[in-house]
Write a protein that holds these residues in place. Structure first.
Motif, short mmCIF file in Angstrom:
data_model
loop_
_atom_site.label_atom_id
_atom_site.label_comp_id
_atom_site.label_asym_id
_atom_site.label_seq_id
_atom_site.Cartn_x
_atom_site.Cartn_y
_atom_site.Cartn_z
N PRO A 2 37.40 41.74 38.69
CA PRO A 2 37.50 42.56 38.66
C PRO A 2 37.27 42.83 40.40
N LYS A 3 38.47 42.97 41.67
CA LYS A 3 37.73 43.82 42.48
C LYS A 3 37.04 43.03 43.30
N LEU A 4 36.53 41.75 43.39
CA LEU A 4 35.72 40.77 44.02
C LEU A 4 36.32 39.67 44.27
N GLY A 128 28.14 43.61 29.23
CA GLY A 128 28.40 44.23 27.77
C GLY A 128 30.18 43.75 27.82
N LYS A 129 30.45 43.89 28.53
CA LYS A 129 31.78 44.24 29.02
C LYS A 129 32.89 42.26 28.74
N PRO A 130 33.18 41.76 27.83
CA PRO A 130 34.08 40.81 27.80
C PRO A 130 35.58 40.31 28.75
N ASP A 131 34.41 38.91 29.29
CA ASP A 131 35.75 38.47 30.64
C ASP A 131 36.14 37.56 30.41
N ASP A 132 36.79 36.42 29.90
CA ASP A 132 37.56 35.88 29.75
C ASP A 132 38.66 35.30 31.74
N THR A 133 38.72 35.78 32.49
CA THR A 133 39.39 35.38 33.69
C THR A 133 38.27 34.19 34.35
N LEU A 134 39.35 33.26 34.80
CA LEU A 134 39.37 31.81 35.21
C LEU A 134 39.27 32.05 36.71
N LEU A 135 38.00 32.07 36.66
CA LEU A 135 37.49 32.14 38.68
C LEU A 135 37.31 30.90 38.92
N LYS A 193 29.66 36.64 18.77
CA LYS A 193 30.94 37.13 18.30
C LYS A 193 32.06 36.38 20.00
N GLU A 194 31.73 37.93 20.54
CA GLU A 194 32.47 37.56 22.30
C GLU A 194 32.06 36.42 23.03
N CYS A 195 31.05 35.74 22.32
CA CYS A 195 30.24 34.19 23.96
C CYS A 195 31.20 33.05 23.06
N THR A 196 31.74 33.56 21.56
CA THR A 196 32.82 32.42 21.49
C THR A 196 33.85 32.53 21.13
N ASP A 197 34.02 33.54 21.29
CA ASP A 197 35.47 34.06 22.19
C ASP A 197 36.17 33.39 23.31
N CYS A 198 35.05 33.82 24.39
CA CYS A 198 34.69 33.44 25.76
C CYS A 198 34.51 31.55 25.95
N VAL A 199 33.91 31.45 25.09
CA VAL A 199 34.30 29.48 25.29
C VAL A 199 35.31 29.20 25.12
N GLU A 200 36.32 29.98 22.86
CA GLU A 200 36.94 29.28 23.06
C GLU A 200 38.11 29.28 24.19
N VAL A 214 38.29 13.06 33.70
CA VAL A 214 37.51 12.22 32.42
C VAL A 214 36.46 13.37 32.85
N GLY A 215 36.22 14.35 33.61
CA GLY A 215 35.08 15.31 33.92
C GLY A 215 35.57 16.74 34.79
N ALA A 216 35.02 17.47 34.39
CA ALA A 216 35.85 19.03 34.94
C ALA A 216 34.72 19.91 34.37
N ASP A 217 34.73 20.92 35.14
CA ASP A 217 34.15 22.11 35.29
C ASP A 217 34.48 23.39 35.02
N VAL A 218 34.82 24.20 34.27
CA VAL A 218 35.23 25.62 34.55
C VAL A 218 34.17 27.22 34.94
N TYR A 219 34.53 27.99 35.73
CA TYR A 219 34.10 28.67 35.62
C TYR A 219 35.36 30.29 34.92
N LEU A 220 34.90 31.20 33.96
CA LEU A 220 34.95 32.22 33.49
C LEU A 220 33.80 33.59 34.09
N GLY A 221 34.78 34.32 33.62
CA GLY A 221 34.04 36.02 34.14
C GLY A 221 32.93 35.78 33.57
#
Length: 276
Positions: A2-4, A128-135, A193-200, A214-221
């Motif tokens: 957020p805000k960046l 300590g706050k989860p964030d699964d926004t695709l960056l 648990k939050e880590c597993t949720d983010c990876v999912e 055939v290959g990729a990377d994604v960065y979430l919050g």
């Protein structure tokens, strides 16, 4: 995040100048807040103190978070890939710090993601706050035969192995199936648990945004994920990014225009010096 405001295009201008030996420090993305702090303000002192603490911590750790103790605190953290040697982590974080100051001078909040490390600070706590926004995403070339290729069955199995980690699983996860390998890492301030949720979430998003790749990377919050095939990391594939192609054309045009202007200015000066 957020805000960046993210600066994806800078990966285009930085990567060509980085050698393969320094690949772990290659630029991925940066984000800067729109607001600036007042020079000499208490918050500026908080940011400087925070970044100094993070820099020192990188000498002996691959993850740390700090909150500066002042009337206007700053919150921040850094993290390196878990298998990165401490010396390389320290080097990566110092590179991130130098790019942070160059790309986001005076920003009240900023983040820099390099290939093997991440650094972020902000005026509002995000710790300590989860964030699964695709960056950010990078998608490799399409597999021959599309989904008929066996790479996607192996890909799904490899990605599934990352989310099959038990609730006590760590923030760094590796998996594979056949000739497809995968890895993921969460920021260290998340619970298992939050880590597993983010990876999912990352698994779902990489399938959605990179389709036949055939290959990729994604960065979430708060986490990132990579998969690759035939022993090749996705960063070494020919990535498909239409925005990057467009920006490359624009940068090339601007460079050509600049050279023409310099040449014309030289001609005018030369002509003027010949007059009496």
């Amino acid at each position: 995040m957020p805000k960046l405001y993210l600066l994806f295009f800078l990966s285009l201008s930085f990567l060509p100048f980085i050698s393969s030996s320094d690949d772990y420090k290659s630029f991925v993305y940066a984000g800067c807040s729109q607001t600036k702090y007042t020079p000499g303000s208490p918050y500026q002192l908080s940011v400087e103190s925070l970044l100094t603490s993070l820099s020192k911590a990188a000498e002996s750790s691959t993850y740390a978070n700090f909150t500066s103790s002042s009337a206007e605190p700053a919150y921040g953290l850094f993290q390196c890939r878990a298998d990165l040697p401490i010396s390389n982590c320290d080097s990566c974080i110092h590179s991130a710090l130098s790019q942070l100051s160059a790309l986001c001078p005076g920003a009240t909040g900023a983040a820099v993601q390099l290939r093997s490390c991440f650094l972020r600070y902000d005026k509002e706590s995000f710790l300590g706050k989860p964030d699964d926004t695709l960056l950010y995403k990078r998608c490799g070339g399409a597999a021959a035969g599309g989904y008929a290729s066996d790479v996607f069955g192996l890909r799904d199995a490899a990605l599934g192995s990352l989310t099959a980690a038990p609730p006590t699983g760590g923030s760094y996860r590796v998996g594979g199936a056949g000739y497809v390998q995968a890895m993921a890492q969460c920021v260290g301030d998340l619970s298992p648990k939050e880590c597993t949720d983010c990876v999912e979430s990352a698994v779902a998003q990489v399938k959605a945004v990179c389709g036949f790749a055939v290959g990729a990377d994604v960065y979430l919050g708060k986490c990132y994920l990579q998969y690759w095939s035939n022993g090749v990391y996705p960063s070494r594939h020919n990535h498909v990014d239409e925005t990057g192609k467009t920006l490359a054309i624009i940068i090339g045009i601007l460079a050509a225009v600049a050279l023409i202007l310099v040449f014309l200015s030289f001609i005018r000066r030369a002509g003027g010096s010949g007059k009496y």
